[in-house]
Design a protein around this motif. Structure first.
Motif, PDB file in Angstrom:
ATOM      1  N   GLN A  57      27.201 -30.671  -7.405  1.00 13.08           N
ATOM      2  CA  GLN A  57      26.789 -29.126  -6.760  1.00 13.08           C
ATOM      3  C   GLN A  57      25.883 -29.208  -5.712  1.00 13.08           C
ATOM      4  O   GLN A  57      26.132 -28.466  -4.560  1.00 13.08           O
ATOM      5  CB  GLN A  57      26.194 -28.273  -8.014  1.00 13.08           C
ATOM      6  CG  GLN A  57      26.050 -26.725  -7.476  1.00 13.08           C
ATOM      7  CD  GLN A  57      25.256 -25.925  -8.535  1.00 13.08           C
ATOM      8  OE1 GLN A  57      25.143 -26.547  -9.702  1.00 13.08           O
ATOM      9  NE2 GLN A  57      24.653 -25.007  -8.134  1.00 13.08           N
ATOM     10  N   VAL A  58      24.794 -29.866  -5.495  1.00 14.40           N
ATOM     11  CA  VAL A  58      23.910 -29.815  -4.322  1.00 14.40           C
ATOM     12  C   VAL A  58      24.817 -30.223  -3.109  1.00 14.40           C
ATOM     13  O   VAL A  58      24.643 -29.771  -2.174  1.00 14.40           O
ATOM     14  CB  VAL A  58      22.873 -30.966  -4.598  1.00 14.40           C
ATOM     15  CG1 VAL A  58      22.069 -31.043  -3.352  1.00 14.40           C
ATOM     16  CG2 VAL A  58      21.861 -30.221  -5.657  1.00 14.40           C
ATOM     17  N   LEU A  59      25.360 -31.567  -3.368  1.00 20.72           N
ATOM     18  CA  LEU A  59      26.195 -32.027  -2.117  1.00 20.72           C
ATOM     19  C   LEU A  59      27.237 -30.902  -1.599  1.00 20.72           C
ATOM     20  O   LEU A  59      27.201 -30.729  -0.502  1.00 20.72           O
ATOM     21  CB  LEU A  59      26.927 -33.378  -2.398  1.00 20.72           C
ATOM     22  CG  LEU A  59      25.977 -34.464  -2.676  1.00 20.72           C
ATOM     23  CD1 LEU A  59      26.877 -35.948  -2.892  1.00 20.72           C
ATOM     24  CD2 LEU A  59      24.880 -34.635  -1.914  1.00 20.72           C
ATOM     25  N   ILE A 212      36.000 -34.019   8.912  1.00 23.24           N
ATOM     26  CA  ILE A 212      36.278 -33.639   7.299  1.00 23.24           C
ATOM     27  C   ILE A 212      35.219 -34.244   6.394  1.00 23.24           C
ATOM     28  O   ILE A 212      34.209 -34.656   6.992  1.00 23.24           O
ATOM     29  CB  ILE A 212      37.772 -34.601   7.064  1.00 23.24           C
ATOM     30  CG1 ILE A 212      37.501 -36.197   7.648  1.00 23.24           C
ATOM     31  CG2 ILE A 212      38.801 -34.049   8.046  1.00 23.24           C
ATOM     32  CD1 ILE A 212      38.538 -36.880   7.254  1.00 23.24           C
ATOM     33  N   ASP A 213      35.445 -34.272   5.132  1.00 21.13           N
ATOM     34  CA  ASP A 213      34.481 -34.649   4.336  1.00 21.13           C
ATOM     35  C   ASP A 213      33.197 -33.963   4.340  1.00 21.13           C
ATOM     36  O   ASP A 213      33.398 -32.826   4.630  1.00 21.13           O
ATOM     37  CB  ASP A 213      34.083 -36.200   4.576  1.00 21.13           C
ATOM     38  CG  ASP A 213      33.695 -36.825   3.240  1.00 21.13           C
ATOM     39  OD1 ASP A 213      34.267 -36.856   2.453  1.00 21.13           O
ATOM     40  OD2 ASP A 213      32.488 -37.367   3.512  1.00 21.13           O
ATOM     41  N   GLU A 214      32.076 -34.452   3.709  1.00 21.35           N
ATOM     42  CA  GLU A 214      30.946 -33.655   3.783  1.00 21.35           C
ATOM     43  C   GLU A 214      30.135 -33.974   5.004  1.00 21.35           C
ATOM     44  O   GLU A 214      30.323 -34.593   5.908  1.00 21.35           O
ATOM     45  CB  GLU A 214      29.822 -34.196   2.575  1.00 21.35           C
ATOM     46  CG  GLU A 214      29.558 -35.700   2.944  1.00 21.35           C
ATOM     47  CD  GLU A 214      28.798 -36.048   1.462  1.00 21.35           C
ATOM     48  OE1 GLU A 214      28.522 -35.621   0.574  1.00 21.35           O
ATOM     49  OE2 GLU A 214      28.022 -37.431   1.730  1.00 21.35           O
ATOM     50  N   ILE A 215      28.882 -33.293   5.275  1.00 19.75           N
ATOM     51  CA  ILE A 215      27.931 -33.176   6.349  1.00 19.75           C
ATOM     52  C   ILE A 215      26.797 -32.637   6.141  1.00 19.75           C
ATOM     53  O   ILE A 215      26.399 -31.567   5.371  1.00 19.75           O
ATOM     54  CB  ILE A 215      28.753 -32.061   7.268  1.00 19.75           C
ATOM     55  CG1 ILE A 215      27.759 -31.726   8.509  1.00 19.75           C
ATOM     56  CG2 ILE A 215      29.253 -30.771   6.699  1.00 19.75           C
ATOM     57  CD1 ILE A 215      28.493 -30.778   9.728  1.00 19.75           C
ATOM     58  N   HIS A 216      25.623 -33.467   6.556  1.00 22.62           N
ATOM     59  CA  HIS A 216      24.357 -33.268   6.399  1.00 22.62           C
ATOM     60  C   HIS A 216      23.854 -33.142   4.942  1.00 22.62           C
ATOM     61  O   HIS A 216      22.736 -32.435   4.841  1.00 22.62           O
ATOM     62  CB  HIS A 216      23.870 -32.007   7.012  1.00 22.62           C
ATOM     63  CG  HIS A 216      24.108 -31.923   8.787  1.00 22.62           C
ATOM     64  ND1 HIS A 216      24.351 -31.081   9.565  1.00 22.62           N
ATOM     65  CD2 HIS A 216      24.579 -33.222   9.609  1.00 22.62           C
ATOM     66  CE1 HIS A 216      24.687 -31.281  10.788  1.00 22.62           C
ATOM     67  NE2 HIS A 216      24.789 -32.612  10.825  1.00 22.62           N
ATOM     68  N   THR A 217      24.499 -33.823   4.288  1.00 26.06           N
ATOM     69  CA  THR A 217      23.841 -33.798   2.615  1.00 26.06           C
ATOM     70  C   THR A 217      23.044 -35.042   2.728  1.00 26.06           C
ATOM     71  O   THR A 217      23.121 -36.015   3.378  1.00 26.06           O
ATOM     72  CB  THR A 217      25.043 -33.966   1.634  1.00 26.06           C
ATOM     73  OG1 THR A 217      25.431 -35.404   1.651  1.00 26.06           O
ATOM     74  CG2 THR A 217      26.103 -33.079   1.843  1.00 26.06           C
ATOM     75  N   PRO A 218      22.105 -35.165   1.382  1.00 22.82           N
ATOM     76  CA  PRO A 218      21.329 -36.363   1.191  1.00 22.82           C
ATOM     77  C   PRO A 218      22.208 -37.576   0.960  1.00 22.82           C
ATOM     78  O   PRO A 218      21.621 -38.640   0.956  1.00 22.82           O
ATOM     79  CB  PRO A 218      20.601 -35.755   0.007  1.00 22.82           C
ATOM     80  CG  PRO A 218      21.401 -34.659  -0.631  1.00 22.82           C
ATOM     81  CD  PRO A 218      22.098 -34.131   0.531  1.00 22.82           C
ATOM     82  N   ASP A 219      23.494 -37.557   0.688  1.00 22.60           N
ATOM     83  CA  ASP A 219      24.336 -38.881   0.625  1.00 22.60           C
ATOM     84  C   ASP A 219      24.522 -39.296   1.958  1.00 22.60           C
ATOM     85  O   ASP A 219      25.017 -40.359   2.164  1.00 22.60           O
ATOM     86  CB  ASP A 219      25.524 -38.455  -0.278  1.00 22.60           C
ATOM     87  CG  ASP A 219      25.304 -38.710  -1.743  1.00 22.60           C
ATOM     88  OD1 ASP A 219      24.086 -38.808  -2.153  1.00 22.60           O
ATOM     89  OD2 ASP A 219      26.231 -39.101  -2.346  1.00 22.60           O
ATOM     90  N   SER A 220      24.864 -38.273   3.005  1.00 21.87           N
ATOM     91  CA  SER A 220      25.381 -38.640   4.104  1.00 21.87           C
ATOM     92  C   SER A 220      24.140 -38.863   5.307  1.00 21.87           C
ATOM     93  O   SER A 220      24.451 -39.257   6.514  1.00 21.87           O
ATOM     94  CB  SER A 220      26.643 -38.067   4.544  1.00 21.87           C
ATOM     95  OG  SER A 220      26.086 -36.770   4.842  1.00 21.87           O
ATOM     96  N   SER A 221      23.257 -38.271   5.075  1.00 20.82           N
ATOM     97  CA  SER A 221      21.836 -38.073   6.028  1.00 20.82           C
ATOM     98  C   SER A 221      20.552 -38.459   5.378  1.00 20.82           C
ATOM     99  O   SER A 221      20.370 -38.520   4.087  1.00 20.82           O
ATOM    100  CB  SER A 221      21.944 -36.680   6.227  1.00 20.82           C
ATOM    101  OG  SER A 221      23.143 -36.104   6.632  1.00 20.82           O
TER     102      SER A 221
END
Length: 316
Positions: A57-59, A212-221
């Motif tokens: 949910q966070v991501l 595409i995909d996610e952006i600026h989340t703790p998994d990618s940033s």
């Protein structure tokens, strides 16, 4: 622990499903993508054996907010968020590279630098840098996108010469990457954070490049707290950060980096809950909003299936 670690949906028009490290991607009529952000967590290119409550949910919600706040910079795939853990969007053909951009020497780049590396993905690094020191300007260090195992560092020149991405498309991705990162840094600064580094993925649809995909989340940033950054840097102290790096550090401390012969340490419920709270902390800092835990009784997968099915009916 109520965490979603596996999905097996069968939506109308579903052509296929791809189970990634942390997201499950459903292809609807070769036109739309239903991306489910599960509560799985990965580090060192391996999925940990226990899910993290509310992580998906966070991501998903952070990514949705940043996709909306950057769609004036470049087109992106998002159409709707019918469930807190799901985004539905346009199906694009993804490029086989990830665009990683860094403003500070830390993480894997610092580990390589400490071992004597002075060129990263074709980018020359200054001598005499300290851990967590800013680069003169952000650098782009792409990797090849691997379905399994480790992604591999690669230079811009190699990407183009090997035909992985055309020069024209790479130039577009490079421009978007710099502009998206600047926007992300500006938003983070207003919340007392530093966007240290991140990755972007791009794809193509009908001749146009999309984010595409996610952006600026703790998994990618990776985010640092701005308050105290300079003081900690001068003292050689670790930075206070909000990112997945603390999970990697925990694994390193338990002698696991997904190398041959290493054993994954036990992930206790207590540790999983502490990781969950760190993810929620980042959500609240970066969005400036209170996180709404979706804790209604019942199965998470049942809720998702209902919400997605109802949305898909509305767009037939």
């Amino acid at each position: 622990m109520n965490a979603l670690t596996k999905t097996d949906f069968h939506f109308d028009g579903q052509k296929s499903v791809y189970h990634g490290k942390v997201r499950d991607v459903y292809d609807i009529n070769d036109d739309l993508i239903v991306m489910v952000a599960t509560d799985r967590i990965s580090a060192f290119d391996v999925v940990l054996p226990k899910g993290i409550p509310f992580k998906g949910q966070v991501l998903n919600q952070i990514a949705a907010k940043f996709l909306d706040s950057t769609n004036d910079i470049c087109p992106n795939w998002k159409i709707a968020v019918p469930d807190p853990m799901v985004t539905i969007g346009l199906k694009c053909v993804g490029f086989r590279v990830e665009m990683i951009i860094r403003s500070i020497l830390t993480g894997s780049a610092w580990r390589a630098y400490k071992e004597g590396c002075r060129e990263l993905c074709g980018v020359r690094l200054p001598e005499g840098m300290r851990e967590n020191e800013r680069f003169p300007e952000p650098i782009i260090t792409p990797t090849t996108k691997a379905d399994e195992g480790h992604d591999v560092n690669i230079s811009k020149e190699e990407i183009i010469s090997q035909g992985i991405v055309s020069k024209e498309d790479y130039t577009v991705m490079e421009t978007y990457t710099k502009k998206l990162f600047k926007r992300g840094q500006d938003i983070a600064a207003k919340k007392g954070l530093i966007l240290v580094d991140t990755k972007y993925e791009f794809g193509k649809r009908e001749g146009k490049v999309y984010l595409i995909d996610e952006i600026h989340t703790p998994d990618s940033s990776r985010y640092f707290y701005a308050d105290g950054y300079e003081k900690r840097l001068a003292a050689g102290e670790p930075q206070k950060q909000l990112s997945k790096e603390f999970v990697r550090q925990w694994l390193i401390e338990h002698e696991f980096m997904n190398e041959p012969g290493q054993t994954m340490p036990e992930i206790t419920d207590q540790y999983a809950d502490s990781v969950s709270e760190r993810y929620i902390e980042l959500y609240e800092h970066i969005t400036g909003e209170k996180f709404d835990k979706k804790t209604e009784s019942g199965d998470i997968a049942t809720r998702i299936e209902k919400n997605v099915t109802e949305y898909l009916r509305t767009i037939r």
